[in-house]
Design a protein around this motif. Structure first.
Motif, PDB file in Angstrom:
ATOM      1  N   GLN A   1       0.834  -1.195   0.000  1.00 55.51           N
ATOM      2  CA  GLN A   1       0.000   0.000   0.000  1.00 55.51           C
ATOM      3  C   GLN A   1       0.878   1.258   0.000  1.00 55.51           C
ATOM      4  O   GLN A   1       1.761   1.399   0.851  1.00 55.51           O
ATOM      5  CB  GLN A   1      -0.897   0.021   1.246  1.00 55.51           C
ATOM      6  N   SER A   2       0.607   2.168  -0.912  1.00 52.78           N
ATOM      7  CA  SER A   2       1.356   3.420  -0.994  1.00 52.78           C
ATOM      8  C   SER A   2       0.606   4.513  -0.256  1.00 52.78           C
ATOM      9  O   SER A   2      -0.620   4.459  -0.109  1.00 52.78           O
ATOM     10  CB  SER A   2       1.539   3.827  -2.452  1.00 52.78           C
ATOM     11  N   ALA A   3       1.362   5.511   0.186  1.00 56.31           N
ATOM     12  CA  ALA A   3       0.757   6.627   0.897  1.00 56.31           C
ATOM     13  C   ALA A   3      -0.175   7.401  -0.032  1.00 56.31           C
ATOM     14  O   ALA A   3       0.029   7.445  -1.252  1.00 56.31           O
ATOM     15  CB  ALA A   3       1.845   7.545   1.432  1.00 56.31           C
ATOM     16  N   LEU A   4      -1.177   8.015   0.549  1.00 57.05           N
ATOM     17  CA  LEU A   4      -2.071   8.882  -0.201  1.00 57.05           C
ATOM     18  C   LEU A   4      -1.324  10.164  -0.574  1.00 57.05           C
ATOM     19  O   LEU A   4      -0.393  10.569   0.121  1.00 57.05           O
ATOM     20  CB  LEU A   4      -3.302   9.201   0.646  1.00 57.05           C
ATOM     21  N   THR A   5      -1.735  10.804  -1.653  1.00 53.89           N
ATOM     22  CA  THR A   5      -1.033  11.989  -2.154  1.00 53.89           C
ATOM     23  C   THR A   5      -1.749  13.273  -1.751  1.00 53.89           C
ATOM     24  O   THR A   5      -2.923  13.472  -2.094  1.00 53.89           O
ATOM     25  CB  THR A   5      -0.909  11.937  -3.682  1.00 53.89           C
ATOM     26  N   GLN A   6      -1.034  14.109  -1.019  1.00 53.26           N
ATOM     27  CA  GLN A   6      -1.532  15.432  -0.621  1.00 53.26           C
ATOM     28  C   GLN A   6      -0.549  16.491  -1.115  1.00 53.26           C
ATOM     29  O   GLN A   6       0.654  16.240  -1.190  1.00 53.26           O
ATOM     30  CB  GLN A   6      -1.626  15.555   0.905  1.00 53.26           C
ATOM     31  N   PRO A   7      -1.045  17.701  -1.408  1.00 52.39           N
ATOM     32  CA  PRO A   7      -0.112  18.790  -1.725  1.00 52.39           C
ATOM     33  C   PRO A   7       0.680  19.149  -0.478  1.00 52.39           C
ATOM     34  O   PRO A   7       0.137  19.123   0.625  1.00 52.39           O
ATOM     35  CB  PRO A   7      -1.032  19.936  -2.149  1.00 52.39           C
ATOM     36  N   PRO A   8       1.967  19.479  -0.628  1.00 50.12           N
ATOM     37  CA  PRO A   8       2.785  19.783   0.552  1.00 50.12           C
ATOM     38  C   PRO A   8       2.312  21.027   1.293  1.00 50.12           C
ATOM     39  O   PRO A   8       2.481  21.116   2.509  1.00 50.12           O
ATOM     40  CB  PRO A   8       4.188  20.017  -0.015  1.00 50.12           C
ATOM     41  N   SER A   9       1.730  21.963   0.578  1.00 53.55           N
ATOM     42  CA  SER A   9       1.341  23.210   1.210  1.00 53.55           C
ATOM     43  C   SER A   9       0.067  23.771   0.610  1.00 53.55           C
ATOM     44  O   SER A   9      -0.300  23.457  -0.537  1.00 53.55           O
ATOM     45  CB  SER A   9       2.466  24.245   1.091  1.00 53.55           C
ATOM     46  N   ALA A  10      -0.599  24.597   1.392  1.00 51.02           N
ATOM     47  CA  ALA A  10      -1.792  25.323   0.972  1.00 51.02           C
ATOM     48  C   ALA A  10      -1.842  26.602   1.795  1.00 51.02           C
ATOM     49  O   ALA A  10      -1.267  26.661   2.900  1.00 51.02           O
ATOM     50  CB  ALA A  10      -3.055  24.497   1.177  1.00 51.02           C
ATOM     51  N   SER A  11      -2.502  27.606   1.287  1.00 46.79           N
ATOM     52  CA  SER A  11      -2.565  28.856   2.038  1.00 46.79           C
ATOM     53  C   SER A  11      -3.815  29.639   1.679  1.00 46.79           C
ATOM     54  O   SER A  11      -4.426  29.431   0.624  1.00 46.79           O
ATOM     55  CB  SER A  11      -1.315  29.708   1.777  1.00 46.79           C
ATOM     56  N   GLY A  12      -4.169  30.556   2.554  1.00 44.11           N
ATOM     57  CA  GLY A  12      -5.307  31.426   2.330  1.00 44.11           C
ATOM     58  C   GLY A  12      -5.299  32.540   3.350  1.00 44.11           C
ATOM     59  O   GLY A  12      -4.658  32.419   4.407  1.00 44.11           O
ATOM     60  N   SER A  13      -5.998  33.601   3.056  1.00 42.89           N
ATOM     61  CA  SER A  13      -6.097  34.740   3.962  1.00 42.89           C
ATOM     62  C   SER A  13      -7.246  34.528   4.927  1.00 42.89           C
ATOM     63  O   SER A  13      -8.169  33.749   4.639  1.00 42.89           O
ATOM     64  CB  SER A  13      -6.312  36.027   3.170  1.00 42.89           C
ATOM     65  N   PRO A  14      -7.205  35.190   6.062  1.00 45.24           N
ATOM     66  CA  PRO A  14      -8.317  35.072   7.026  1.00 45.24           C
ATOM     67  C   PRO A  14      -9.657  35.365   6.354  1.00 45.24           C
ATOM     68  O   PRO A  14      -9.777  36.313   5.578  1.00 45.24           O
ATOM     69  CB  PRO A  14      -7.968  36.120   8.082  1.00 45.24           C
ATOM     70  N   GLY A  15     -10.633  34.501   6.652  1.00 44.20           N
ATOM     71  CA  GLY A  15     -11.953  34.672   6.078  1.00 44.20           C
ATOM     72  C   GLY A  15     -12.164  33.931   4.770  1.00 44.20           C
ATOM     73  O   GLY A  15     -13.312  33.685   4.373  1.00 44.20           O
ATOM     74  N   GLN A  16     -11.083  33.591   4.099  1.00 44.57           N
ATOM     75  CA  GLN A  16     -11.204  32.867   2.831  1.00 44.57           C
ATOM     76  C   GLN A  16     -11.430  31.377   3.067  1.00 44.57           C
ATOM     77  O   GLN A  16     -11.392  30.891   4.202  1.00 44.57           O
ATOM     78  CB  GLN A  16      -9.927  33.067   1.997  1.00 44.57           C
ATOM     79  N   SER A  17     -11.664  30.669   1.976  1.00 46.20           N
ATOM     80  CA  SER A  17     -11.797  29.214   2.022  1.00 46.20           C
ATOM     81  C   SER A  17     -10.609  28.576   1.321  1.00 46.20           C
ATOM     82  O   SER A  17     -10.076  29.135   0.349  1.00 46.20           O
ATOM     83  CB  SER A  17     -13.076  28.758   1.334  1.00 46.20           C
ATOM     84  N   VAL A  18     -10.207  27.425   1.807  1.00 44.44           N
ATOM     85  CA  VAL A  18      -9.123  26.682   1.173  1.00 44.44           C
ATOM     86  C   VAL A  18      -9.504  25.203   1.148  1.00 44.44           C
ATOM     87  O   VAL A  18     -10.165  24.704   2.067  1.00 44.44           O
ATOM     88  CB  VAL A  18      -7.793  26.892   1.926  1.00 44.44           C
ATOM     89  N   THR A  19      -9.128  24.526   0.087  1.00 40.82           N
ATOM     90  CA  THR A  19      -9.428  23.107  -0.063  1.00 40.82           C
ATOM     91  C   THR A  19      -8.133  22.319  -0.230  1.00 40.82           C
ATOM     92  O   THR A  19      -7.271  22.700  -1.018  1.00 40.82           O
ATOM     93  CB  THR A  19     -10.341  22.851  -1.272  1.00 40.82           C
ATOM     94  N   ILE A  20      -8.014  21.246   0.526  1.00 37.37           N
ATOM     95  CA  ILE A  20      -6.849  20.360   0.476  1.00 37.37           C
ATOM     96  C   ILE A  20      -7.292  19.024  -0.102  1.00 37.37           C
ATOM     97  O   ILE A  20      -8.278  18.443   0.363  1.00 37.37           O
ATOM     98  CB  ILE A  20      -6.253  20.153   1.885  1.00 37.37           C
ATOM     99  N   SER A  21      -6.568  18.542  -1.096  1.00 38.37           N
ATOM    100  CA  SER A  21      -6.936  17.281  -1.740  1.00 38.37           C
ATOM    101  C   SER A  21      -6.142  16.110  -1.182  1.00 38.37           C
ATOM    102  O   SER A  21      -5.063  16.286  -0.589  1.00 38.37           O
ATOM    103  CB  SER A  21      -6.718  17.379  -3.250  1.00 38.37           C
ATOM    104  N   CYS A  22      -6.674  14.928  -1.400  1.00 37.64           N
ATOM    105  CA  CYS A  22      -6.065  13.687  -0.918  1.00 37.64           C
ATOM    106  C   CYS A  22      -6.391  12.619  -1.962  1.00 37.64           C
ATOM    107  O   CYS A  22      -7.542  12.165  -2.046  1.00 37.64           O
ATOM    108  CB  CYS A  22      -6.642  13.340   0.446  1.00 37.64           C
ATOM    109  N   THR A  23      -5.399  12.224  -2.729  1.00 33.31           N
ATOM    110  CA  THR A  23      -5.643  11.315  -3.848  1.00 33.31           C
ATOM    111  C   THR A  23      -5.107   9.922  -3.566  1.00 33.31           C
ATOM    112  O   THR A  23      -3.954   9.764  -3.156  1.00 33.31           O
ATOM    113  CB  THR A  23      -5.005  11.857  -5.137  1.00 33.31           C
ATOM    114  N   GLY A  24      -5.963   8.946  -3.782  1.00 31.28           N
ATOM    115  CA  GLY A  24      -5.586   7.550  -3.587  1.00 31.28           C
ATOM    116  C   GLY A  24      -5.926   6.732  -4.811  1.00 31.28           C
ATOM    117  O   GLY A  24      -5.792   7.208  -5.947  1.00 31.28           O
ATOM    118  N   THR A  25      -6.371   5.521  -4.576  1.00 34.75           N
ATOM    119  CA  THR A  25      -6.729   4.608  -5.657  1.00 34.75           C
ATOM    120  C   THR A  25      -8.072   3.959  -5.360  1.00 34.75           C
ATOM    121  O   THR A  25      -8.688   4.212  -4.322  1.00 34.75           O
ATOM    122  CB  THR A  25      -5.664   3.509  -5.805  1.00 34.75           C
TER     123      THR A  25
END
Lengths: 112, 118
Positions: free
Chosen positions: A1-25
């Motif tokens: 089993q391989s690790a799931l793939t996430q972006p190393p970093s994400a950012s946003g300003s206060p009040g904004q929305s941010v989405t982090i992905s997680c890719t598998g199989t």
């Protein structure tokens, strides 16, 4: 089993929305509705934020939401606050014949 | 309040053994599966092992299978991880975590550091 793939970093300003992905199989994220998300501040233990793709434990703000499409799960943080700055890890059940859990590599969320 | 407190970490030489413990309080320990998850310095999380509430089923990551043994004592509300044939790559903070629906972990203990070095 391989690790799931996430972006190393994400950012946003206060009040904004941010989405982090997680890719598998199809053997993990795509095959089961057992995706969880954890928040970890530096030097602290991880904290469960989302389980079973989109459910929130009691006490977790509804600014945190989860979803899944195919083999990619996502964590969305709305109305970003300074205290949301942390590392976020996804995990998924991955055991076809027995219990097995795999994690993503983690995403560092920075609140600008 | 649900609480998990790990102990037993320390410095051990490659090839050595160590036994970690996790003391639980604030919930009916015997009703929950329990887990060990580790985190190497500066790295991400890695699931290590799980045990069912009744102790009848145990599961291991491929990286520790055959070297680590998970066990529990429901009367003592304690979880254990016996680690043998330790390697440098086993160096990590080891967390104890209660099992939750959907194969999630909640809550987690504060962790205990295991360092494998000569």
């Amino acid at each position: 089993q391989s690790a799931l793939t996430q972006p190393p970093s994400a950012s946003g300003s206060p009040g904004q929305s941010v989405t982090i992905s997680c890719t598998g199989t199809s053997s993990d994220v795509g095959g089961y509705n057992y995706v969880s998300w954890y928040q970890q501040h530096p030097g602290k233990a991880p904290k469960l934020m989302i389980f079973e793709v989109s459910k929130r434990p009691s006490g977790v703000p509804d600014r945190f939401s989860g979803s899944k499409s195919g083999s990619t799960a996502s964590l969305t943080v709305s109305g970003l606050q300074a205290e949301d700055e942390a590392n976020y890890y996804c995990s998924s059940y991955a055991g076809s014949n027995n219990f097995y859990v795999i994690f993503g590599g983690g995403t560092k969320l920075t609140v600008l | 309040e649900v609480q998990l407190v790990e102990s037993g970490g320390g410095l051990v030489k490659p090839g050595g053994s160590l036994r970690l413990s996790c003391a639980a309080s604030g919930f009916t320990f015997s009703s929950y599966s329990m887990n060990w998850v580790r985190q190497a310095p500066g790295k991400g999380l890695e699931w290590v092992s799980s045990i069912s509430s009744s102790r009848s089923d145990t599961y291991y990551a491929d990286s520790v299978k055959g070297r680590f043994t998970i066990s529990r004592d429901n009367a003592k509300k304690s979880l254990y991880l016996q680690m043998n044939s330790l390697r440098a790559e086993d160096t990590a903070v080891y967390y104890c975590a209660r099992g939750r629906s959907g194969d999630s972990f909640d809550p987690w203990g504060q962790g205990t550091l295991v360092t494998v070095s000569s």
